[in-house]
Every structure is written in structure tokens, then in C-alpha cells.
Design a protein around this motif. Structure first.
Motif, mmCIF file in Angstrom:
data_model
loop_
_atom_site.group_PDB
_atom_site.id
_atom_site.type_symbol
_atom_site.label_atom_id
_atom_site.label_comp_id
_atom_site.label_asym_id
_atom_site.label_seq_id
_atom_site.Cartn_x
_atom_site.Cartn_y
_atom_site.Cartn_z
ATOM 1 N N UNK A 1 0.827 -1.208 0.000
ATOM 2 C CA UNK A 1 0.000 0.000 0.000
ATOM 3 C C UNK A 1 0.863 1.260 0.000
ATOM 4 N N UNK A 2 1.912 1.227 0.801
ATOM 5 C CA UNK A 2 2.821 2.383 0.860
ATOM 6 C C UNK A 2 3.518 2.589 -0.482
ATOM 7 N N UNK A 3 4.006 1.516 -1.079
ATOM 8 C CA UNK A 3 4.664 1.633 -2.387
ATOM 9 C C UNK A 3 3.693 2.132 -3.448
ATOM 10 N N UNK A 4 2.465 1.631 -3.415
ATOM 11 C CA UNK A 4 1.448 2.100 -4.360
ATOM 12 C C UNK A 4 1.242 3.600 -4.214
ATOM 13 N N UNK A 5 1.057 4.055 -2.975
ATOM 14 C CA UNK A 5 0.821 5.479 -2.731
ATOM 15 C C UNK A 5 1.994 6.347 -3.128
ATOM 16 N N UNK A 6 3.204 5.901 -2.816
ATOM 17 C CA UNK A 6 4.399 6.659 -3.194
ATOM 18 C C UNK A 6 4.511 6.748 -4.714
ATOM 19 N N UNK A 7 4.321 5.619 -5.382
ATOM 20 C CA UNK A 7 4.390 5.609 -6.844
ATOM 21 C C UNK A 7 3.323 6.479 -7.469
ATOM 22 N N UNK A 8 2.132 6.448 -6.913
ATOM 23 C CA UNK A 8 1.032 7.263 -7.426
ATOM 24 C C UNK A 8 1.343 8.741 -7.255
ATOM 25 N N UNK A 9 1.905 9.075 -6.090
ATOM 26 C CA UNK A 9 2.252 10.467 -5.823
ATOM 27 C C UNK A 9 3.399 10.974 -6.685
ATOM 28 N N UNK A 10 4.326 10.097 -7.047
ATOM 29 C CA UNK A 10 5.462 10.499 -7.886
ATOM 30 C C UNK A 10 5.050 10.592 -9.350
ATOM 31 N N UNK A 11 4.383 9.554 -9.844
ATOM 32 C CA UNK A 11 4.086 9.460 -11.278
ATOM 33 C C UNK A 11 2.753 10.080 -11.665
ATOM 34 N N UNK A 12 1.804 10.118 -10.735
ATOM 35 C CA UNK A 12 0.474 10.616 -11.071
ATOM 36 C C UNK A 12 -0.383 9.554 -11.748
ATOM 37 N N UNK A 13 0.147 8.343 -11.843
ATOM 38 C CA UNK A 13 -0.589 7.240 -12.453
ATOM 39 C C UNK A 13 -0.835 6.156 -11.420
ATOM 40 N N UNK A 14 -1.974 5.504 -11.520
ATOM 41 C CA UNK A 14 -2.210 4.227 -10.872
ATOM 42 C C UNK A 14 -2.567 3.286 -12.019
ATOM 43 N N UNK A 15 -2.599 1.986 -11.787
ATOM 44 C CA UNK A 15 -2.909 1.087 -12.907
ATOM 45 C C UNK A 15 -4.230 1.418 -13.597
ATOM 46 N N UNK A 16 -5.235 1.813 -12.818
ATOM 47 C CA UNK A 16 -6.533 2.132 -13.406
ATOM 48 C C UNK A 16 -6.507 3.309 -14.353
ATOM 49 N N UNK A 17 -5.613 4.246 -14.138
ATOM 50 C CA UNK A 17 -5.490 5.396 -15.030
ATOM 51 C C UNK A 17 -4.451 5.202 -16.110
ATOM 52 N N UNK A 18 -3.421 4.406 -15.828
ATOM 53 C CA UNK A 18 -2.325 4.223 -16.781
ATOM 54 C C UNK A 18 -2.730 3.367 -17.976
ATOM 55 N N UNK A 19 -3.507 2.332 -17.746
ATOM 56 C CA UNK A 19 -3.899 1.444 -18.850
ATOM 57 C C UNK A 19 -4.698 2.212 -19.905
#
Length: 145
Positions: A89-107
Motif C-alpha cells: 500500500x505504501x509503495x502504491x501510494x508513493x508511486x502514485x504520488x510520484x508518477x500521477x498514475x495508478x494502474x486504473x489510469x495508466x492502462x
């Protein structure tokens, strides 16, 4: 075959909603996190709407004895908080905050032709494969001990 078509249709509806809501645009997501700058609360509205629809939808769907295209519902049974859940969960949040993408938006954003969603999805796949390899190695190491 109906399960695959059903999953594809659901994915198409979800992806279309993500694009319409602007959540495939990483700048919109990053602006949500910029509370003291260009804050954009629309992500909160999208997430809140999704929670309401899910809450109502699950109420109807789970009254059925089984899904339309499967023999049973596949719902999570694990309820405890463990290190992999918290770390993931922490890695997901950090990645989302850095990249602005989550899998649901990136695909869905892959269709934009921009390189950033392609890079994100490639890194996401690499991360999944790496995490699975680490988990397998850890499991093998524990079995030998």
C-alpha cells in the motif's frame, strides 16, 4: 468465453469512466496531492462516487447465489493487516504520488500515444515480476531453513 467478454466490457466501461473523469491525466492526479498549490478536489469526487456506486452495487449483486458467469463469488477472506499489505500500500501510494498514475489510469492512458504511461506500465509490470520473484525466493529460503 462469456467471462472474458464480460470482463472486457467491464474494463471498457471502467477505462472510459477514468478517461471521462480525467484520471488518465497524471497532472490532474498530482494536482490533487498539491494541497497548498494547485489543489484539484475532483479526484476526491471521483473516488467518493465510485465508493457509493460500489456500495450500492455490491448490495444488489451479493444477494444473488452466484455471479452470472461463474460458479461462485471470489471475495477476499483475509482480514488481517500484515507487512506485505502495508508495504504494498505504501509503495502504491508513493508511486502514485510520484508518477500521477495508478494502474486504473495508466492502462487507458496507453491510448494517448504519450511515452509516460508506457514507461509507467512497463515499470509496473517489472515491479510485479520482481515482487513475485522475491516472494518465491523468500518462500524457498524459508523452506530450506
Amino acid at each position: 468465453m462469456l467471462r472474458v467478454l464480460s470482463a472486457a466490457a467491464i474494463g471498457l466501461v471502467f477505462g472510459t469512466g477514468i478517461v471521462i473523469a480525467g484520471m488518465a491525466n497524471p497532472a490532474k492526479v498530482l494536482n490533487f496531492f498539491d494541497v497548498f498549490g494547485t489543489w484539484d478536489p475532483s479526484l476526491l469526487l471521483v473516488m467518493g462516487s465510485a465508493l457509493v456506486v460500489t456500495f450500492i452495487g455490491y448490495g444488489f449483486v451479493l444477494r444473488r447465489p452466484a455471479p452470472l458467469f461463474d460458479r461462485k463469488f471470489h471475495l477476499p477472506t483475509k482480514r488481517d493487516l500484515d507487512v506485505p499489505l502495508i508495504a504494498g500500500s505504501a509503495l502504491f501510494g508513493i508511486g502514485w504520488g510520484i508518477a500521477g498514475f495508478c494502474p486504473g489510469g495508466a492502462i487507458p492512458a496507453l491510448g494517448s500515444g504519450e511515452p509516460s504511461p508506457l514507461i509507467f506500465v512497463a515499470a509496473m509490470i517489472g515491479g510485479i515480476l520482481g515482487a513475485n520473484a522475491l516472494k518465491a525466493a523468500f518462500t524457498r529460503r524459508q523452506a530450506l531453513a
